[in-house]
Scaffold this motif. Structure first.
Motif, PDB file in Angstrom:
ATOM      1  N   ASP A  43       2.319   5.780  -6.571  1.00 51.36           N
ATOM      2  CA  ASP A  43       3.611   5.690  -5.879  1.00 51.36           C
ATOM      3  C   ASP A  43       4.802   5.632  -6.833  1.00 51.36           C
TER       4      ASP A  43
ATOM      5  N   HIS B 259       0.867  -1.196   0.000  1.00 52.58           N
ATOM      6  CA  HIS B 259       0.000   0.000   0.000  1.00 52.58           C
ATOM      7  C   HIS B 259       0.900   1.242   0.000  1.00 52.58           C
ATOM      8  N   GLY B 260       0.744   2.129   0.981  1.00 53.08           N
ATOM      9  CA  GLY B 260       1.426   3.430   0.920  1.00 53.08           C
ATOM     10  C   GLY B 260       2.940   3.380   1.054  1.00 53.08           C
TER      11      GLY B 260
ATOM     12  N   PHE C 211       2.097  10.886   2.713  1.00 53.16           N
ATOM     13  CA  PHE C 211       0.892  10.271   2.140  1.00 53.16           C
ATOM     14  C   PHE C 211      -0.199  10.228   3.223  1.00 53.16           C
TER      15      PHE C 211
ATOM     16  N   LEU D  57      11.848  -9.435 -11.165  1.00 54.63           N
ATOM     17  CA  LEU D  57      10.742 -10.398 -11.261  1.00 54.63           C
ATOM     18  C   LEU D  57      11.261 -11.834 -11.131  1.00 54.63           C
TER      19      LEU D  57
ATOM     20  N   LEU E 159       5.656  -6.513 -17.679  1.00 56.84           N
ATOM     21  CA  LEU E 159       4.596  -7.130 -16.862  1.00 56.84           C
ATOM     22  C   LEU E 159       3.538  -7.778 -17.752  1.00 56.84           C
TER      23      LEU E 159
ATOM     24  N   HIS F  14      -2.218  -2.579  -9.531  1.00 57.81           N
ATOM     25  CA  HIS F  14      -3.239  -2.025  -8.621  1.00 57.81           C
ATOM     26  C   HIS F  14      -4.356  -3.044  -8.464  1.00 57.81           C
ATOM     27  N   ALA F  15      -4.964  -3.037  -7.272  1.00 57.96           N
ATOM     28  CA  ALA F  15      -6.044  -3.985  -7.011  1.00 57.96           C
ATOM     29  C   ALA F  15      -7.318  -3.643  -7.782  1.00 57.96           C
TER      30      ALA F  15
ATOM     31  N   GLY G 125       5.306   0.345  -7.242  1.00 53.13           N
ATOM     32  CA  GLY G 125       4.746   1.463  -8.007  1.00 53.13           C
ATOM     33  C   GLY G 125       3.968   1.015  -9.227  1.00 53.13           C
ATOM     34  N   TYR G 126       3.948  -0.292  -9.480  1.00 51.36           N
ATOM     35  CA  TYR G 126       3.202  -0.816 -10.644  1.00 51.36           C
ATOM     36  C   TYR G 126       2.149  -1.800 -10.174  1.00 51.36           C
TER      37      TYR G 126
ATOM     38  N   ALA H 259       4.787   1.640  -0.505  1.00 50.65           N
ATOM     39  CA  ALA H 259       5.376   1.446  -1.840  1.00 50.65           C
ATOM     40  C   ALA H 259       6.015   2.731  -2.360  1.00 50.65           C
TER      41      ALA H 259
ATOM     42  N   VAL I  85       8.098  -7.968  -6.439  1.00 48.71           N
ATOM     43  CA  VAL I  85       7.207  -7.140  -7.254  1.00 48.71           C
ATOM     44  C   VAL I  85       7.945  -5.878  -7.688  1.00 48.71           C
TER      45      VAL I  85
END
Ligand code: ACO
Ligand code: OAA
Length: 439
Positions: free
Chosen positions: A376, A271-272, A398, A310, A362, A321-322, A318-319, A274, A315
């Motif tokens: 992020d 989350h934040g 943040f 990778l 990705l 998202h849920a 910054g790349y 990141a 991970v």
């Protein structure tokens, strides 16, 4: 009753009636299905929360009360046409659903200045932590210590009526928001500067004051802070920080406790946190090639390091998202800011190359549902450019912003008397037996 509370009361009374009608007429209407995949997959995609402040669209990104970020630039009060939306206006909109005038923003600004005095013991509680404590530990400790002033808690204990809960919640949220830049900048000055505390300037807006108290005083730095506080303020109700604050608040824990709990969630690397990880990771990439930012890296070298990250099972911070399935508009806002104000910064150049390289990698790997950058991916490079070098502080920044959305929603939770949140859980055997019985 003060002016903003009066507006809130008028709106809130209508919304209370709307909610009552909805429950009366449509209580049993089905809004979503829940599969085993949903339960075991973090409930992603399942509509199960009420949030009034904002809504996230998976392609267009966040809308505060229906307004996208570019639209908010057009409607929210700014000091001039080149300026950034003011946090006071962002909060006013999130809270009331109405676009404020500059006079209303000024009313809010003065109110927050008046509420900004932090009890002395908050600083002592922060100081009591060991040197090894991380900024988010200090920040959440400070917020918890500030809960001694909770009016909601005091009034609840003497038997406040349910329909009046929102009033003292409003007072707590307003006091908390007003004090957060003071608490956060105290942590910054003590931990990363000479320890000299800089006093709040009663003539500045909330975001610029945060910059000022951290030691940044140029107009451009004020703009950076206003933009940063504006875009991080809210992201509907299901993200970890907002959901945690709402959940804890649903037990009628006071707003300081609820928001502090949300901050503990924000401190997680998915989350934040990141926003710190992005910088740590980019630095590790330069270290890997034994190169300085000024010397730079080629697109090919960056590509190879992404693949290596990778391959190592990590991970790309910054790349992904849920919810989002496109480039986060908050990334774009920051990129636009950098394009406008920053020339030839090697780190920002690297972030721009990553934007060219990472999504394709990705996508090729085919695992991440969203290969595009989130908020992020950009924020740290801008903060670093303006001299905030200690990136372990970024999640605190943040967090200060997130209080605007979380705080506004907590007031609505109390206004609408939303009940304690308590879903059912089942054991793994139950799910297995249930699945077998359906075969
Ligand atoms: C303010 C914010 O909170 S924005 C998000 C900040 N967090 C980050 O930037 C951290 C990097 N990103 C991620 O870890 C993820 O994309 C998250 C946590 C944001 C979203 O997670 P999810 O919804 O589970 O993503 P998704 O469904 O696409 O995940 C599928 C797979 O792709 C992987 N994946 C997703 N994003 C990435 C990424 N950036 N790099 C590598 N792999 C990724 C997941 O780890 C998962 O792998 P697994 O099946 O081995 O567990
Ligand atoms: O929406 C999410 O899950 C995460 C996010 O971007 C935020 O909270 O700002």
């Amino acid at each position: 009753m003060d002016y903003i509370k009066q507006r809130l009361f008028e709106k809130g009374s209508l919304m209370r009636a709307q909610l009552q009608d909805l429950l009366k007429e449509s209580r049993d209407l089905i809004v979503d299905e829940v599969t085993i995949g949903n339960v075991l997959g973090g409930m992603r995609g399942v509509t199960s929360l009420l949030t009034v402040t904002s809504k996230l669209d998976q392609y267009e990104g966040i809308r505060y009360r229906g307004f996208s970020l570019p639209e908010l630039y057009k409607v929210l009060p700014r000091y001039n046409t080149e300026g950034e939306p003011l946090a006071e206006g962002v909060f006013y909109l999130l809270l009331t659903g109405e676009v404020p005038t500059m006079e209303e923003v000024e009313y809010m600004r003065k109110d927050w200045v008046q509420r900004s005095e932090v009890p002395e013991h908050v600083f002592r509680a922060i100081d009591a932590l060991p040197k090894t404590s991380k900024p988010m530990t200090r920040f959440s400790t400070g917020i918890l210590a500030a809960a001694t002033q909770s009016q909601f808690q005091k009034q609840h204990r003497v038997g406040l009526r349910k329909e009046d809960y929102w009033d003292s919640t409003y007072e707590d949220v307003m006091n908390m928001i007003a004090q957060l830049p003071v608490i956060a900048s105290y942590i910054y000055r003590k931990e990363f500067c000479d320890g000299e505390v800089i006093a709040l300037d009663p003539n500045l807006d909330w975001s610029a004051n945060f910059a000022h108290m951290m030691g940044f005083n140029s107009e451009e730095e004020f703009k950076l802070f206003r933009m940063y506080m504006f875009i991080h303020a809210d992201h509907e109700g299901g993200n970890v920080s907002a959901h945690t604050a709402h959940l804890v608040g649903s037990a009628l824990s006071n707003p300081f406790y609820s928001y502090a709990a949300g901050m503990i969630g924000l401190a997680g690397p998915l989350h934040g946190y990141a926003n710190q990880e992005v910088i740590r990771w980019i630095k590790s990439m330069y270290k890997h090639y034994n190169r300085t930012f000024e010397e730079g890296l080629s697109e090919e070298e960056i590509h190879d390091f992404v693949e290596k990250t990778l391959d190592d099972g990590n991970v790309i911070p910054g790349y992904g998202h849920a919810v989002l399935r496109a480039t986060d508009p908050r990334f774009i806002t920051q990129k636009d800011f950098a394009d406008k104000y920053v020339q030839n910064d090697p780190l920002i150049h690297t972030v721009n190359i990553l934007y060219k390289v990472v999504p394709a990698v990705l996508q090729e790997r085919g695992k991440a549902k969203n290969p595009w950058p989130n908020v992020d991916a950009f924020s740290g490079s801008l903060l670093l450019h303006y001299g905030i070098k200690d990136y372990i502080f970024y999640t605190v920044m943040f967090g200060v912003s997130r209080a605007l959305g979380v705080g506004a929603q907590l007031i609505w939770d109390r206004f609408l008397s939303l009940p304690i949140e308590r879903p059912n859980s089942q054991t793994l055997d139950w799910f297995t037996e249930y699945a077998n019985s359906e075969d």
